[in-house]
Design a protein around this motif. Sequence first.
Motif, PDB file in Angstrom:
ATOM      1  N   ALA A  86       0.936  -1.398  -0.129  1.00 35.57           N
ATOM      2  CA  ALA A  86      -0.212  -0.006  -0.100  1.00 35.57           C
ATOM      3  C   ALA A  86       0.801   1.327   0.156  1.00 35.57           C
ATOM      4  O   ALA A  86       0.647   2.318  -0.685  1.00 35.57           O
ATOM      5  N   ASN A  87       2.050   1.101   0.621  1.00 38.15           N
ATOM      6  CA  ASN A  87       2.697   2.356   0.711  1.00 38.15           C
ATOM      7  C   ASN A  87       4.281   2.036   0.771  1.00 38.15           C
ATOM      8  O   ASN A  87       5.083   2.245   1.665  1.00 38.15           O
ATOM      9  N   PRO A  88       4.706   1.448  -0.362  1.00 36.37           N
ATOM     10  CA  PRO A  88       6.235   1.197  -0.270  1.00 36.37           C
ATOM     11  C   PRO A  88       7.269   2.230  -0.341  1.00 36.37           C
ATOM     12  O   PRO A  88       6.907   3.303  -0.869  1.00 36.37           O
ATOM     13  N   ALA A  89       8.413   1.770   0.212  1.00 39.13           N
ATOM     14  CA  ALA A  89       9.234   2.832   0.346  1.00 39.13           C
ATOM     15  C   ALA A  89      10.168   2.755  -0.975  1.00 39.13           C
ATOM     16  O   ALA A  89      10.898   4.069  -1.150  1.00 39.13           O
ATOM     17  N   ASN A  90      10.363   1.796  -1.748  1.00 38.37           N
ATOM     18  CA  ASN A  90      10.876   1.515  -2.701  1.00 38.37           C
ATOM     19  C   ASN A  90      10.678   0.492  -3.867  1.00 38.37           C
ATOM     20  O   ASN A  90       9.537  -0.152  -2.960  1.00 38.37           O
ATOM     21  N   GLU A  91      11.215   0.163  -4.491  1.00 32.70           N
ATOM     22  CA  GLU A  91      10.808  -0.887  -5.629  1.00 32.70           C
ATOM     23  C   GLU A  91      11.138  -2.242  -5.133  1.00 32.70           C
ATOM     24  O   GLU A  91      10.055  -3.085  -5.352  1.00 32.70           O
ATOM     25  N   SER A  92      12.105  -2.504  -4.097  1.00 37.67           N
ATOM     26  CA  SER A  92      12.225  -3.587  -3.270  1.00 37.67           C
ATOM     27  C   SER A  92      11.115  -4.067  -2.613  1.00 37.67           C
ATOM     28  O   SER A  92      10.567  -5.276  -2.294  1.00 37.67           O
ATOM     29  N   ASP A  93      10.382  -2.976  -1.827  1.00 39.22           N
ATOM     30  CA  ASP A  93       9.364  -3.297  -1.033  1.00 39.22           C
ATOM     31  C   ASP A  93       7.998  -4.098  -1.714  1.00 39.22           C
ATOM     32  O   ASP A  93       7.548  -4.566  -1.357  1.00 39.22           O
ATOM     33  N   THR A  94       7.948  -3.268  -3.165  1.00 35.22           N
ATOM     34  CA  THR A  94       6.732  -3.667  -3.941  1.00 35.22           C
ATOM     35  C   THR A  94       7.266  -5.343  -4.151  1.00 35.22           C
ATOM     36  O   THR A  94       6.401  -6.261  -3.973  1.00 35.22           O
ATOM     37  N   CYS A  95       8.413  -5.482  -4.586  1.00 35.39           N
ATOM     38  CA  CYS A  95       8.884  -6.873  -4.936  1.00 35.39           C
ATOM     39  C   CYS A  95       8.623  -7.966  -3.803  1.00 35.39           C
ATOM     40  O   CYS A  95       7.869  -8.954  -4.222  1.00 35.39           O
ATOM     41  N   TYR A  96       8.927  -7.674  -2.549  1.00 29.14           N
ATOM     42  CA  TYR A  96       8.867  -8.402  -1.345  1.00 29.14           C
ATOM     43  C   TYR A  96       7.454  -8.534  -0.866  1.00 29.14           C
ATOM     44  O   TYR A  96       6.962  -9.609  -0.401  1.00 29.14           O
ATOM     45  N   GLY A  97       6.682  -7.360  -1.049  1.00 30.30           N
ATOM     46  CA  GLY A  97       5.332  -7.545  -0.828  1.00 30.30           C
ATOM     47  C   GLY A  97       4.826  -8.616  -1.472  1.00 30.30           C
ATOM     48  O   GLY A  97       3.758  -9.455  -1.187  1.00 30.30           O
ATOM     49  N   ASN A  98       4.838  -8.589  -2.736  1.00 28.40           N
ATOM     50  CA  ASN A  98       4.176  -9.551  -3.713  1.00 28.40           C
ATOM     51  C   ASN A  98       4.668 -10.977  -3.428  1.00 28.40           C
ATOM     52  O   ASN A  98       4.043 -11.875  -3.703  1.00 28.40           O
ATOM     53  N   PHE A  99       5.970 -11.073  -3.320  1.00 26.68           N
ATOM     54  CA  PHE A  99       6.661 -12.461  -3.010  1.00 26.68           C
ATOM     55  C   PHE A  99       6.084 -13.186  -1.988  1.00 26.68           C
ATOM     56  O   PHE A  99       5.732 -14.019  -2.220  1.00 26.68           O
TER      57      PHE A  99
END
Length: 596
Positions: A175-188
């Motif tokens: 919902a509120n990632p600090a960076n692209e890695s956050d998005t990757c790991y959230g989905n992961f």
Amino acid sequence: MILHKFPYLIFLWGMMVVSLGFSQVHDDQKSIEELLVFAEGLRKSNVDQFNALLIDLDSSESEMTFYESCLFRYLKIYSEAFKGDYNSSSRALEELIEECNDKNIYIRAHSLLANLQVIKGDFESAVSNLNRSIQLVETIDNHFLKTQTYNVASMIYRLINQDDLSLKYAELLLANPANESDTCYGNFNRFRIYMRQGDGEQFTDEIFSAINQCSETENLIPALFLKFDFIRYTVNEMSSELQVSNALNELVQLEDSVEKTQFKNLKVYYNSLKSKIFYLSGLLEDAEKYALLTIDQNASIGETEQLLVVHDVLMSIYVKRNDMQSAYAALKAKADIEQSLYNEKLAKQVAYYRAIHENLVQELEIERLNQSNDLLALENQLAAETTKKQQLMMLLILTLLLFLGAWSYKIKRKHDYFKEVAEIDHLTQVYTRKAFEERMRDLLDNNSAKHEPVNLAIMDLDHFKYVNDEHGHLVGDWVLKQAILTCEDVADQDIMIARLGGEEFAIVSPGIEPCQMIDLMNKMRVAIEMMDCAESGAELTVTASFGVSHSGLSGYNISMLLTHADLALFEAKNNGRNRVVSYQSVMAKTPVAKIS
Ligand SMILES: Nc1nc2c(ncn2[C@@H]2O[C@H](COP(=O)(O)OP(=O)(O)OP(=O)(O)O)[C@@H](O)[C@H]2O)c(=O)[nH]1
């Protein structure tokens, strides 16, 4: 048990790679705190540079503030933990928590501690520390620390099979990632759970997007795990030959990538999957080879699901070959691993509930303490209010007392003033008639008791009306005052003078003989006649007449004394004024005694 979890740590480090713009090289102009934050950003993306920077910072340790030295200690512990020294790193983290009183440090330390405890299989402590980190991070406004904590939370909850919680933190991260890695790991985390729960089918497109997003943002490890999960999820005994062959091709192509990660868990996963796909393709030799390779590589890790998969493959191969002894051995190994995994799953569940329970107890205890504190605060407030009320009351009483004091003082002053006004004639400063009569009564009583004489004279200025008429009232007043001062000057014994009214005065001298009184009055009369009136501004001579009575003839009676003195005065006036006449001579009808 410890070693086989090591890949999780590597994985978590990998997971938390932060793209805060720290890819630039170390800038000498940075302050110590900036360098520390810069190093923190590097710790997962560039381990060598991270370690080099820590060595650099060692020389600046003496210049660090307390917070900076705490952050530096945390980073050094992190570096040690990365090298595999979990126990001493855990101890060092506990010391850090004890000594560094700072929320930002607590959050980092509790998260890393939870991370290490999961690796060590201490799930209960891990959940407990994770909870602490989550609770603290909600009280601060630091987006980077928040997402880092959500990341760890989503990962740890997934590892201990708390899927709902893992999904919750994955959603928060997304919902509120600090960076692209956050998005990757959230989905992961999200899609691994969906696939584990058998819900992957409907998310096929999103899973592919997530794999691509992770690859593009150089998050190779989560990309590969997702990919392998997806292959394992979609390819099975029911798959077509084409599907199986495509899956095998894909796996072969990924070999270099897997090698590049140097991540043992990923390698084990890869080889077990390869073994399974080879088996499904009917390539039993290859399937057996990768199964044995998996078992070999897994030795330093411990029981894993991959081990279960390859023992299953081996058993099927041995059955097909009719090698029942080996098949039985594989079945037995599989059953043991199953039991062990089941026990671990149970342990995770129990640990989670124990930690939650422990947390609840702590929260209740905190709540109870808060309530006691509230009660105490209320009691203190009440006591303070009572004290305040008492102080106010005291102040009120004091004010009232002061007011009463001031009021009584004022009343006394007024009383004194009126008493003085009533007793002292304001012009001549001698007793008024009223005061004279009071004192006379006391004196007469006293002297009567002691048989001591009392002499009374009435002095009246002669032709005073003329003085007023000729020279004015101001001169008249001056004459009155001066005549009295003159009489007082003359007296060398105790006398009392009072103004009986107008220009008429009583002069009392107790304790002397009548003849001494006559002498004294004559001295006064002469002194008045000799008075220098130039000071009044007028040219005039003043005389006075005196009528004298004494207790020997008139008794100790004020009325008689006054009457007899008045008669003598009358006589003095009638006989030409400026003279002293005694009542005794009046009685004897003797000529007026004029002593000059
Ligand atoms: N300046 C001044 N005059 C006063 C005061 N009290 C009374 N007198 C005046 O004293 C005068 C008294 O006059 P009289 O009673 O006629 O007596 P006298 O003129 O002294 O005459 P003899 O007493 O008969 O010698 C009046 O003119 C009063 O106004 C005072 O306090 N100040």
